[in-house]
Design an enzyme around this catalytic site. Sequence first.
Site, PDB file in Angstrom:
ATOM      1  N   ASP A  67       0.895  -1.295   0.123  1.00 33.98           N
ATOM      2  CA  ASP A  67      -0.021   0.167   0.046  1.00 33.98           C
ATOM      3  C   ASP A  67       0.834   1.146  -0.049  1.00 33.98           C
ATOM      4  O   ASP A  67       1.989   1.376   0.312  1.00 33.98           O
ATOM      5  CB  ASP A  67      -0.992  -0.092   1.185  1.00 33.98           C
ATOM      6  CG  ASP A  67      -0.147  -0.479   2.644  1.00 33.98           C
ATOM      7  OD1 ASP A  67       0.811  -0.567   2.569  1.00 33.98           O
ATOM      8  OD2 ASP A  67      -0.965  -0.909   3.338  1.00 33.98           O
ATOM      9  N   ASP A 136      -7.097  -2.040  14.272  1.00 30.75           N
ATOM     10  CA  ASP A 136      -8.596  -2.335  14.184  1.00 30.75           C
ATOM     11  C   ASP A 136      -8.675  -3.750  13.225  1.00 30.75           C
ATOM     12  O   ASP A 136      -9.932  -3.989  12.675  1.00 30.75           O
ATOM     13  CB  ASP A 136      -9.253  -1.309  13.362  1.00 30.75           C
ATOM     14  CG  ASP A 136      -8.465  -0.911  11.834  1.00 30.75           C
ATOM     15  OD1 ASP A 136      -7.447  -1.674  11.593  1.00 30.75           O
ATOM     16  OD2 ASP A 136      -8.943  -0.104  11.167  1.00 30.75           O
ATOM     17  N   HIS A 138      -7.015  -4.476  10.485  1.00 24.94           N
ATOM     18  CA  HIS A 138      -6.695  -4.241   8.883  1.00 24.94           C
ATOM     19  C   HIS A 138      -5.606  -5.124   8.690  1.00 24.94           C
ATOM     20  O   HIS A 138      -4.421  -5.089   9.477  1.00 24.94           O
ATOM     21  CB  HIS A 138      -6.965  -2.863   8.474  1.00 24.94           C
ATOM     22  CG  HIS A 138      -5.350  -2.075   8.777  1.00 24.94           C
ATOM     23  ND1 HIS A 138      -5.748  -0.677   9.303  1.00 24.94           N
ATOM     24  CD2 HIS A 138      -4.193  -2.096   9.116  1.00 24.94           C
ATOM     25  CE1 HIS A 138      -4.587  -0.145   9.600  1.00 24.94           C
ATOM     26  NE2 HIS A 138      -3.640  -1.157   9.550  1.00 24.94           N
ATOM     27  N   GLU A 143      -9.700  -1.534   5.755  1.00 27.56           N
ATOM     28  CA  GLU A 143     -10.370  -1.214   6.899  1.00 27.56           C
ATOM     29  C   GLU A 143     -11.617  -2.456   7.124  1.00 27.56           C
ATOM     30  O   GLU A 143     -12.018  -2.793   6.300  1.00 27.56           O
ATOM     31  CB  GLU A 143     -10.843   0.126   6.781  1.00 27.56           C
ATOM     32  CG  GLU A 143      -9.682   1.070   6.663  1.00 27.56           C
ATOM     33  CD  GLU A 143      -8.612   1.116   7.806  1.00 27.56           C
ATOM     34  OE1 GLU A 143      -8.266  -0.045   8.783  1.00 27.56           O
ATOM     35  OE2 GLU A 143      -7.974   2.292   8.113  1.00 27.56           O
TER      36      GLU A 143
HETATM   37  C1  F6R Z   1       1.560  -1.237   6.096  1.00 23.76           C
HETATM   38  C2  F6R Z   1       0.380  -1.823   6.244  1.00 23.76           C
HETATM   39  C3  F6R Z   1      -0.465  -2.000   7.406  1.00 23.76           C
HETATM   40  C4  F6R Z   1       0.337  -2.058   8.802  1.00 23.76           C
HETATM   41  C5  F6R Z   1      -0.318  -2.126   9.987  1.00 23.76           C
HETATM   42  C6  F6R Z   1       0.602  -2.327  11.276  1.00 23.76           C
HETATM   43  O1  F6R Z   1       2.377  -1.549   4.652  1.00 23.76           O
HETATM   44  O2  F6R Z   1       0.000  -2.696   5.352  1.00 23.76           O
HETATM   45  O3  F6R Z   1      -1.440  -2.819   7.407  1.00 23.76           O
HETATM   46  O4  F6R Z   1       1.042  -3.450   8.672  1.00 23.76           O
HETATM   47  O5  F6R Z   1      -1.302  -0.876  10.095  1.00 23.76           O
HETATM   48  O6  F6R Z   1       1.366  -1.044  11.331  1.00 23.76           O
HETATM   49  P1  F6R Z   1       2.391  -1.149  12.364  1.00 23.76           P
HETATM   50  O7  F6R Z   1       3.516  -2.034  12.062  1.00 23.76           O
HETATM   51  O8  F6R Z   1       3.048   0.153  12.294  1.00 23.76           O
HETATM   52  O9  F6R Z   1       1.902  -1.282  13.666  1.00 23.76           O
END
Ligand code: F6R
Length: 263
Positions: A67, A136, A138, A143
């Site tokens: 992403d 959450d 995701h 989301e």
């Molecule tokens: C980032 C992504 C997100 C993160 C998630 C956790 O490329 O796809 O799904 O993996 O938001 O983020 P952190 O590791 O910062 O807690």
Amino acid sequence: MEITITENYEEMSKVSAQIIAEEIRKKHNLLLGLATGDTPIGTYKELVRIHKEEGLDFSKVKSFNLDEYLGLAPLHKNSYNYFMWDNLVKHININPENVYIPQGNINDPEQFCRWYEEQIRKLGGIDLQILGIGSDGHIAFNEPGSSFASRTRIKALVEQTIEDNSRFFDKIEDVPRFAITMGVGTILEAKKILLIANGKKKADVCAKFIEGPVTSQITATALQLHSYVNVVLDKDAASKLKRTDYYNWVRDNKHLVQKEIGR
Ligand code: F6R
């Protein structure tokens, strides 16, 4: 799902990097799906170490990132393009032409999403997809409520994600409200998946996605529908799991499991 509970962040990083290195050694032209965020920083550091000290060869590897924030140019310091170059790409011998990361400031993002999906398909599909998990639930920026059939597209971020990710920005208003993200359907097509998580703040969501019912309200639960998922957690992220004894038994007796299923 195979659940590995490690002592701490450092061990989680080492175990996950070993899994990735193993796949690259088995298939030199691996199509590797990459994630950003705090969680994989240690994993990438360890991969860089393995590359430098043990000669892990990335020259034929192709990578696709999950992403990118919509609106951020690749050189923006908060962009996921910048993150990947800073934490991994510039330290290893991957060919920059083989590094695919959504471009946040592209003129026609919808056309770009279609092209991105097409490239993944053309190159044979993702062999190993690395994932983190949002508080959450995701995966990528899918989301709550994202369809399990969703493909790469533009997604509006929820308030909780904007708050969680505001730590990287000067102020919360600077966090983009939209992202280009692979869909749940795109992720589920990866041949193997490796999800990593650490810290107490991920404990609730890890218990839900591993042991709770499948629901699009926690998109990581879609991984229960995939046939090859490795989950590597630190002790804190695993602290609310109910079946820890079972997971640890399987980990400690892996040689028997491997014999049974031929992995
Ligand atoms: C980032 C992504 C997100 C993160 C998630 C956790 O490329 O796809 O799904 O993996 O938001 O983020 P952190 O590791 O910062 O807690």
